[in-house]
Motif scaffolding. Structure first.
Motif, PDB file in Angstrom:
ATOM      1  N   ALA A 107      41.563  24.350  51.776  1.00 31.27           N
ATOM      2  CA  ALA A 107      41.007  25.510  52.469  1.00 31.27           C
ATOM      3  C   ALA A 107      41.067  26.683  51.501  1.00 31.27           C
ATOM      4  N   ILE A 108      39.977  27.433  51.408  1.00 31.34           N
ATOM      5  CA  ILE A 108      39.862  28.499  50.406  1.00 31.34           C
ATOM      6  C   ILE A 108      39.666  29.854  51.082  1.00 31.34           C
ATOM      7  N   ASP A 109      40.263  30.872  50.503  1.00 31.84           N
ATOM      8  CA  ASP A 109      40.042  32.244  50.941  1.00 31.84           C
ATOM      9  C   ASP A 109      40.601  33.168  49.870  1.00 31.84           C
ATOM     10  N   CYS A 110      40.333  34.456  50.038  1.00 30.87           N
ATOM     11  CA  CYS A 110      40.890  35.462  49.143  1.00 30.87           C
ATOM     12  C   CYS A 110      41.799  36.391  49.928  1.00 30.87           C
ATOM     13  N   THR A 111      42.774  36.950  49.258  1.00 31.77           N
ATOM     14  CA  THR A 111      43.666  37.935  49.876  1.00 31.77           C
ATOM     15  C   THR A 111      43.863  39.092  48.915  1.00 31.77           C
ATOM     16  N   HIS A 112      44.115  40.263  49.471  1.00 31.07           N
ATOM     17  CA  HIS A 112      44.278  41.475  48.659  1.00 31.07           C
ATOM     18  C   HIS A 112      45.755  41.826  48.519  1.00 31.07           C
ATOM     19  N   VAL A 138      42.696  31.859  46.570  1.00 33.02           N
ATOM     20  CA  VAL A 138      43.743  30.854  46.762  1.00 33.02           C
ATOM     21  C   VAL A 138      43.164  29.664  47.513  1.00 33.02           C
ATOM     22  N   ILE A 139      43.602  28.476  47.133  1.00 36.09           N
ATOM     23  CA  ILE A 139      43.291  27.249  47.869  1.00 36.09           C
ATOM     24  C   ILE A 139      44.612  26.595  48.243  1.00 36.09           C
ATOM     25  N   CYS A 140      44.687  26.064  49.461  1.00 38.03           N
ATOM     26  CA  CYS A 140      45.906  25.371  49.884  1.00 38.03           C
ATOM     27  C   CYS A 140      45.550  24.020  50.489  1.00 38.03           C
ATOM     28  N   ASP A 141      46.578  23.178  50.636  1.00 39.20           N
ATOM     29  CA  ASP A 141      46.377  21.898  51.301  1.00 39.20           C
ATOM     30  C   ASP A 141      46.830  22.008  52.752  1.00 39.20           C
ATOM     31  N   ALA A 142      46.844  20.895  53.461  1.00 39.60           N
ATOM     32  CA  ALA A 142      47.156  20.917  54.891  1.00 39.60           C
ATOM     33  C   ALA A 142      48.608  21.268  55.172  1.00 39.60           C
ATOM     34  N   MET A 143      49.483  21.157  54.166  1.00 35.93           N
ATOM     35  CA  MET A 143      50.901  21.427  54.338  1.00 35.93           C
ATOM     36  C   MET A 143      51.286  22.808  53.832  1.00 35.93           C
ATOM     37  N   CYS A 144      50.292  23.650  53.582  1.00 37.41           N
ATOM     38  CA  CYS A 144      50.478  25.027  53.089  1.00 37.41           C
ATOM     39  C   CYS A 144      50.938  25.096  51.641  1.00 37.41           C
ATOM     40  N   PHE A 150      43.572  32.141  41.538  1.00 41.23           N
ATOM     41  CA  PHE A 150      42.728  32.812  40.553  1.00 41.23           C
ATOM     42  C   PHE A 150      42.867  34.310  40.797  1.00 41.23           C
ATOM     43  N   ALA A 151      43.667  34.959  39.965  1.00 38.91           N
ATOM     44  CA  ALA A 151      44.035  36.367  40.195  1.00 38.91           C
ATOM     45  C   ALA A 151      43.505  37.244  39.077  1.00 38.91           C
ATOM     46  N   ASN A 152      42.176  37.332  38.990  1.00 42.06           N
ATOM     47  CA  ASN A 152      41.563  38.030  37.850  1.00 42.06           C
ATOM     48  C   ASN A 152      40.672  39.212  38.218  1.00 42.06           C
ATOM     49  N   TYR A 153      40.512  39.530  39.503  1.00 38.66           N
ATOM     50  CA  TYR A 153      39.464  40.492  39.867  1.00 38.66           C
ATOM     51  C   TYR A 153      39.973  41.650  40.722  1.00 38.66           C
ATOM     52  N   PRO A 154      39.326  42.812  40.580  1.00 37.35           N
ATOM     53  CA  PRO A 154      39.701  44.000  41.358  1.00 37.35           C
ATOM     54  C   PRO A 154      39.257  43.901  42.811  1.00 37.35           C
ATOM     55  N   GLY A 155      39.786  44.836  43.633  1.00 34.14           N
ATOM     56  CA  GLY A 155      39.584  44.776  45.072  1.00 34.14           C
ATOM     57  C   GLY A 155      38.161  44.923  45.551  1.00 34.14           C
ATOM     58  N   SER A 156      37.275  45.479  44.739  1.00 36.17           N
ATOM     59  CA  SER A 156      35.875  45.640  45.173  1.00 36.17           C
ATOM     60  C   SER A 156      35.058  44.369  44.971  1.00 36.17           C
ATOM     61  N   THR A 157      35.622  43.360  44.353  1.00 40.43           N
ATOM     62  CA  THR A 157      34.866  42.145  44.019  1.00 40.43           C
ATOM     63  C   THR A 157      34.699  41.254  45.239  1.00 40.43           C
ATOM     64  N   HIS A 158      33.483  40.731  45.446  1.00 38.29           N
ATOM     65  CA  HIS A 158      33.191  39.845  46.569  1.00 38.29           C
ATOM     66  C   HIS A 158      33.829  38.479  46.338  1.00 38.29           C
ATOM     67  N   PHE A 252      52.024  37.807  41.721  1.00 36.80           N
ATOM     68  CA  PHE A 252      51.445  36.946  42.748  1.00 36.80           C
ATOM     69  C   PHE A 252      51.565  35.478  42.342  1.00 36.80           C
ATOM     70  N   VAL A 253      51.200  35.163  41.113  1.00 37.26           N
ATOM     71  CA  VAL A 253      51.291  33.772  40.650  1.00 37.26           C
ATOM     72  C   VAL A 253      52.741  33.294  40.677  1.00 37.26           C
ATOM     73  N   ALA A 254      53.668  34.145  40.251  1.00 34.48           N
ATOM     74  CA  ALA A 254      55.087  33.781  40.269  1.00 34.48           C
ATOM     75  C   ALA A 254      55.535  33.468  41.697  1.00 34.48           C
ATOM     76  N   CYS A 255      55.112  34.281  42.648  1.00 32.18           N
ATOM     77  CA  CYS A 255      55.489  34.049  44.044  1.00 32.18           C
ATOM     78  C   CYS A 255      54.868  32.762  44.580  1.00 32.18           C
ATOM     79  N   CYS A 256      53.671  32.412  44.118  1.00 31.69           N
ATOM     80  CA  CYS A 256      53.054  31.149  44.533  1.00 31.69           C
ATOM     81  C   CYS A 256      53.865  29.954  44.018  1.00 31.69           C
ATOM     82  N   VAL A 257      54.356  30.047  42.793  1.00 29.65           N
ATOM     83  CA  VAL A 257      55.213  28.980  42.267  1.00 29.65           C
ATOM     84  C   VAL A 257      56.460  28.846  43.128  1.00 29.65           C
TER      85      VAL A 257
END
Length: 314
Positions: A107-112, A138-144, A150-158, A252-257
């Motif tokens: 499942a894919i989505d973006c978060t700010h 961010v993409i996750c599996d069924a178990m979260c 992919f953390a490369n873009y500013p907040g105005s990016t679609h 953000f990436v560190a927290c994902c790990v």
């Protein structure tokens, strides 16, 4: 995080964080990691180690950045998208067993994540709510478990622009292509490898598909809730991060790990459903939906129609 999870973390990062024994003021590895975990959990430098242990804030700051950099270097070991056949089958099987939606690889989505106005190009970091942020895919599996960041873009990016410039399209359209699809909201365009809902469903079967899709895709919202409840530095309730976009992305990436490590150790916090819905509403306010595209690829529409017919028969 449990004592066992923190012990594993100390073991993982020990060689990278150890300093020369000739320096009498060097912080032990466990102290550096404890300082970093406190920052991730609260977003604050005001750590008891500094106030009670007499450790300078500059030393704590250095420890946080050292731990963050080390975790980012290990990200590929803990954040893995399902590309091998065995991994793909396991992920699809978990989605099917838990939600009844076939063929799902994530499942894919973006978060700010909110930050202070950067010293350069500040305008492009202003999101729809008028605050400064970075927008992270961010993409996750069924178990979260988080399988892609992919953390490369500013907040105005679609969101759709971020996806198009990530490695994900190439993975699904490679040779051979991946067998399966992602589930995304209507911030994305329909693709053979990315299933979205009908904006205006016209039949009972389409309504059934939409309900199943939304229920399954909600796992990414739950993942964001888990992540931001555990690591308050990523949520506005922890205060605006006073760092550059590059450093905020690294946090953000560190927290994902750490999130994936915690799940491996069975460290799941109690879910406050109201709090999760707050995250969902906040992120929804920052998203821009795609306009209805009558020219979506025929193959993509045909693939979605197959799913519609399948759910309509149930």
């Amino acid at each position: 995080m449990s004592r066992a999870a923190v012990a594993d973390l100390c073991h993982l990062l020990s060689e990278e964080l150890e300093t020369s024994s000739v320096n009498p003021y060097a912080l032990p590895v466990a102290v550096k990691i404890t300082a970093a975990l406190h920052f991730y959990a609260t977003g604050s430098f005001q750590h008891a180690l500094g106030s009670m242990g007499g450790i300078a804030q500059s030393a704590i700051s250095s420890a946080i950045h050292a731990v963050t950099s080390a975790l980012v270097r290990h990200a590929h070991e803990y954040i893995k998208f399902p590309v091998s056949p065995d991994h793909q089958e396991r992920v699809k099987g978990e989605f099917g067993a838990k939600f009844g939606f076939p063929g799902v690889l994530g499942a894919i989505d973006c978060t700010h994540v909110q930050l202070r106005a950067p010293s350069e190009n500040a305008l492009i970091y202003i999101n729809r709510k008028g605050t400064h942020s970075i927008n992270i895919q961010v993409i996750c599996d069924a178990m979260c478990n988080i399988t892609h960041v992919f953390a490369n873009y500013p907040g105005s990016t679609h969101d759709s622009f971020i996806l198009a410039n990530s490695t994900i399209p190439e993975l699904f359209q490679g040779d051979p292509p991946l067998e399966g699809w992602l589930l995304g909201d209507n911030g994305y365009a329909l693709r053979t490898w990315l299933m979205t809902t009908f904006i205006t469903p016209g039949t009972r079967s389409e309504l059934a598909y939409n309900r199943k899709h939304s229920r399954t895709r909600s796992v990414i919202e739950r993942t964001f809730g888990l992540l931001k409840m555990r690591f308050r530095c990523l949520d506005k309730s922890g205060g605006t991060l006073l760092y550059s976009p590059q450093k905020v992305a690294a946090f953000f990436v560190a927290c994902c790990v750490l999130h994936n490590m915690a799940i491996r150790h069975g460290c799941l916090p109690d879910i406050n459903e109201e709090r999760v819905q707050d995250y969902v509403r906040h992120d929804a306010e920052l998203h821009v939906l795609m306009p209805i595209d009558p020219n979506a690829p025929q193959a993509a529409r045909a693939r979605r129609e197959e799913l519609v017919q399948e759910f309509g028969r149930r």
